[in-house]
Motif scaffolding. Structure first.
Motif, short mmCIF file in Angstrom:
data_model
loop_
_atom_site.label_atom_id
_atom_site.label_comp_id
_atom_site.label_asym_id
_atom_site.label_seq_id
_atom_site.Cartn_x
_atom_site.Cartn_y
_atom_site.Cartn_z
N GLU A 1 0.84 -1.19 0.00
CA GLU A 1 0.00 0.00 0.00
C GLU A 1 0.88 1.25 0.00
O GLU A 1 1.91 1.31 0.67
N ALA A 2 0.45 2.23 -0.76
CA ALA A 2 1.21 3.47 -0.87
C ALA A 2 0.91 4.38 0.32
O ALA A 2 -0.19 4.32 0.88
N PRO A 3 1.87 5.22 0.70
CA PRO A 3 1.56 6.20 1.74
C PRO A 3 0.50 7.18 1.25
O PRO A 3 0.36 7.42 0.05
N ASP B 1 0.33 10.25 1.16
CA ASP B 1 0.84 11.39 0.38
C ASP B 1 1.89 10.94 -0.63
O ASP B 1 2.85 11.67 -0.90
N CYS B 2 1.75 9.76 -1.18
CA CYS B 2 2.73 9.25 -2.14
C CYS B 2 3.04 10.33 -3.18
O CYS B 2 2.14 10.86 -3.83
N PRO B 3 4.32 10.65 -3.36
CA PRO B 3 4.69 11.78 -4.22
C PRO B 3 5.11 11.40 -5.64
O PRO B 3 5.56 12.26 -6.39
N LEU B 4 4.98 10.14 -6.02
CA LEU B 4 5.67 9.66 -7.21
C LEU B 4 5.11 10.16 -8.54
O LEU B 4 5.81 10.17 -9.54
N CYS B 5 3.85 10.54 -8.57
CA CYS B 5 3.23 10.95 -9.85
C CYS B 5 2.76 12.40 -9.74
O CYS B 5 1.64 12.66 -9.25
N PRO B 6 3.58 13.35 -10.17
CA PRO B 6 3.25 14.77 -9.95
C PRO B 6 1.87 15.18 -10.48
O PRO B 6 1.16 15.95 -9.84
N ARG B 7 1.48 14.66 -11.63
CA ARG B 7 0.18 15.03 -12.19
C ARG B 7 -0.96 14.56 -11.28
O ARG B 7 -1.94 15.28 -11.04
N LEU B 8 -0.83 13.36 -10.74
CA LEU B 8 -1.87 12.81 -9.88
C LEU B 8 -1.83 13.47 -8.49
O LEU B 8 -2.86 13.65 -7.85
N VAL B 9 -0.63 13.82 -8.05
CA VAL B 9 -0.50 14.52 -6.77
C VAL B 9 -1.19 15.89 -6.86
O VAL B 9 -1.88 16.32 -5.93
N LEU C 1 -3.70 16.73 -8.83
CA LEU C 1 -5.16 16.52 -8.82
C LEU C 1 -5.64 16.17 -7.42
O LEU C 1 -6.69 16.65 -6.96
N ARG C 2 -4.88 15.33 -6.73
CA ARG C 2 -5.23 14.95 -5.35
C ARG C 2 -5.31 16.19 -4.46
O ARG C 2 -6.25 16.35 -3.68
N GLY C 3 -4.33 17.08 -4.61
CA GLY C 3 -4.32 18.30 -3.79
C GLY C 3 -5.51 19.19 -4.10
O GLY C 3 -6.14 19.75 -3.20
N ALA D 1 -6.84 10.02 -1.79
CA ALA D 1 -5.54 9.42 -1.45
C ALA D 1 -5.44 8.09 -2.20
O ALA D 1 -6.45 7.61 -2.75
N PRO D 2 -4.25 7.49 -2.21
CA PRO D 2 -4.15 6.14 -2.80
C PRO D 2 -5.16 5.20 -2.14
O PRO D 2 -5.35 5.23 -0.91
N VAL D 3 -5.79 4.37 -2.96
CA VAL D 3 -6.85 3.49 -2.45
C VAL D 3 -6.29 2.09 -2.23
O VAL D 3 -5.73 1.48 -3.16
N THR E 1 -4.68 -1.14 -10.82
CA THR E 1 -3.39 -1.02 -11.49
C THR E 1 -2.64 0.20 -10.99
O THR E 1 -1.44 0.16 -10.78
N ILE E 2 -3.35 1.29 -10.81
CA ILE E 2 -2.76 2.44 -10.13
C ILE E 2 -3.71 2.90 -9.04
O ILE E 2 -4.91 2.75 -9.14
N LYS E 3 -3.13 3.44 -7.99
CA LYS E 3 -3.89 3.66 -6.76
C LYS E 3 -4.50 5.05 -6.63
O LYS E 3 -5.29 5.30 -5.73
N CYS E 4 -4.11 5.98 -7.52
CA CYS E 4 -4.63 7.34 -7.42
C CYS E 4 -5.46 7.69 -8.64
O CYS E 4 -5.25 7.15 -9.73
N LEU E 5 -6.37 8.60 -8.45
CA LEU E 5 -7.25 9.06 -9.53
C LEU E 5 -6.44 9.75 -10.62
O LEU E 5 -5.77 10.75 -10.36
N ALA F 1 3.81 2.82 -14.57
CA ALA F 1 5.10 2.25 -14.17
C ALA F 1 5.43 2.60 -12.72
O ALA F 1 5.94 1.76 -11.97
N ASN F 2 5.13 3.83 -12.31
CA ASN F 2 5.41 4.22 -10.92
C ASN F 2 4.67 3.35 -9.92
O ASN F 2 5.17 3.03 -8.85
N CYS F 3 3.42 3.01 -10.26
CA CYS F 3 2.59 2.28 -9.30
C CYS F 3 2.75 0.77 -9.43
O CYS F 3 2.25 0.03 -8.59
N ARG F 4 3.45 0.32 -10.48
CA ARG F 4 3.55 -1.12 -10.70
C ARG F 4 4.14 -1.87 -9.51
O ARG F 4 3.66 -2.97 -9.17
N PRO F 5 5.18 -1.34 -8.84
CA PRO F 5 5.70 -2.10 -7.70
C PRO F 5 4.63 -2.37 -6.62
O PRO F 5 4.64 -3.45 -6.02
N TYR F 6 3.75 -1.42 -6.40
CA TYR F 6 2.68 -1.67 -5.41
C TYR F 6 1.77 -2.79 -5.89
O TYR F 6 1.40 -3.69 -5.13
N PHE F 7 1.40 -2.71 -7.16
CA PHE F 7 0.50 -3.74 -7.71
C PHE F 7 1.17 -5.12 -7.67
O PHE F 7 0.57 -6.11 -7.24
S1 SF4 Z 1 -0.52 6.33 -8.61
FE1 SF4 Z 1 0.70 5.02 -7.26
S2 SF4 Z 1 2.84 5.64 -7.56
FE2 SF4 Z 1 1.51 7.29 -8.39
S3 SF4 Z 1 1.26 8.76 -6.70
FE3 SF4 Z 1 -0.47 7.31 -6.57
S4 SF4 Z 1 0.19 5.68 -5.18
FE4 SF4 Z 1 2.03 6.83 -5.79
#
Ligand code: SF4
Length: 217
Positions: free
Chosen positions: A11-13, A15-23, A25-27, A39-41, A111-115, A127-133
């Motif tokens: 599970e991602a934290p 405030d996972c910072p890895l995807c700036p575009r999704l971060v 939108l989250r903000g 937040a990541p689901v 496949t990816i945890k954020c909107l 690709a960023n979220c693949r390790p979680y998956f």
């Molecule tokens: S989609 Fe995955 S890797 Fe990207 S910010 Fe969200 S939790 Fe992090």
């Protein structure tokens, strides 16, 4: 708090910072809708599952709002009614994580945890979220059948299962080197059901097949 089934290390934290575009939108959504999950689901379902269902990403007013995969939007209405029909879930689905719905032998991953904007993640975000998956799937040793909803989920699941070349299509099946089976379905999105690309009968047929394969052991 959502009734989810977090998988340790998968599970991602919040405030996972890895995807700036999704971060970004989250903000934005945290400011607009402070009562939403935004937040990541995490995963939802049975940690002893034999069946893993892989979705694309949280829907804006579904999982991104409620914090539980597929909960609160059209796609969830079809998915959970289907799981209840095939005895892969019990309780009542009311589109809210406080309902009594529980999955039986099944678990839902994304496949990816954020909107992603427009429900369209970019390749780098996948690709960023693949390790979680992949960590999640690896942490579910009893899973024998994987149902992928949509092409992006199909590709992610196929890669993680060691299936190098599998064509995506509704109802396609592929056997991984370790014997696990990948079944694929068109995604149960409103867009697909409203256009007739996916009917309820077509969707149910995939789960009927998954249950039949599961019973074969
Ligand atoms: S989609 Fe995955 S890797 Fe990207 S910010 Fe969200 S939790 Fe992090």
């Amino acid at each position: 708090m959502a009734s989810t089934s977090p998988i340790p290390k998968a599970e991602a934290p919040r405030d996972c910072p890895l995807c700036p575009r999704l971060v970004a939108l989250r903000g934005q959504l945290r400011r607009e809708y402070p009562g939403w999950w935004n937040a990541p689901v995490p995963a939802f379902g049975d940690r002893d599952a034999w069946l893993a269902i892989v979705g694309l990403a949280p829907g804006k007013r579904g999982a991104n709002r409620t914090g539980r995969p597929f909960t609160g939007d059209h796609a969830g209405d079809l998915l959970f009614s289907t799981l209840l029909k095939f005895d892969l879930a019990e309780g009542e689905y009311r589109g809210d994580p406080s309902d009594s719905l529980r999955l039986k032998g099944a678990i839902i991953l994304n496949t990816i945890k954020c909107l992603p904007p427009g429900n369209k993640p970019e390749p780098g975000e996948i690709a960023n979220c693949r390790p979680y998956f992949e960590t999640a799937l690896a942490a579910l040793p009893k899973v024998r059948i994987v149902v992928a909803l949509g092409q992006i989920a199909h590709v992610a699941a196929a890669k993680s299962m060691g299936l190098a070349r599998t064509m995506f299509g509704h109802g396609t099946e592929a056997v991984a080197p370790d014997g696990r089976i990948l079944l694929s379905s068109y995604h149960c999105s409103r867009q697909n059901t409203n256009t007739g690309r996916l009917t309820h009968a077509m969707f149910e047929s995939v789960f009927e097949r998954a249950v039949a394969l599961g019973e074969l052991g």
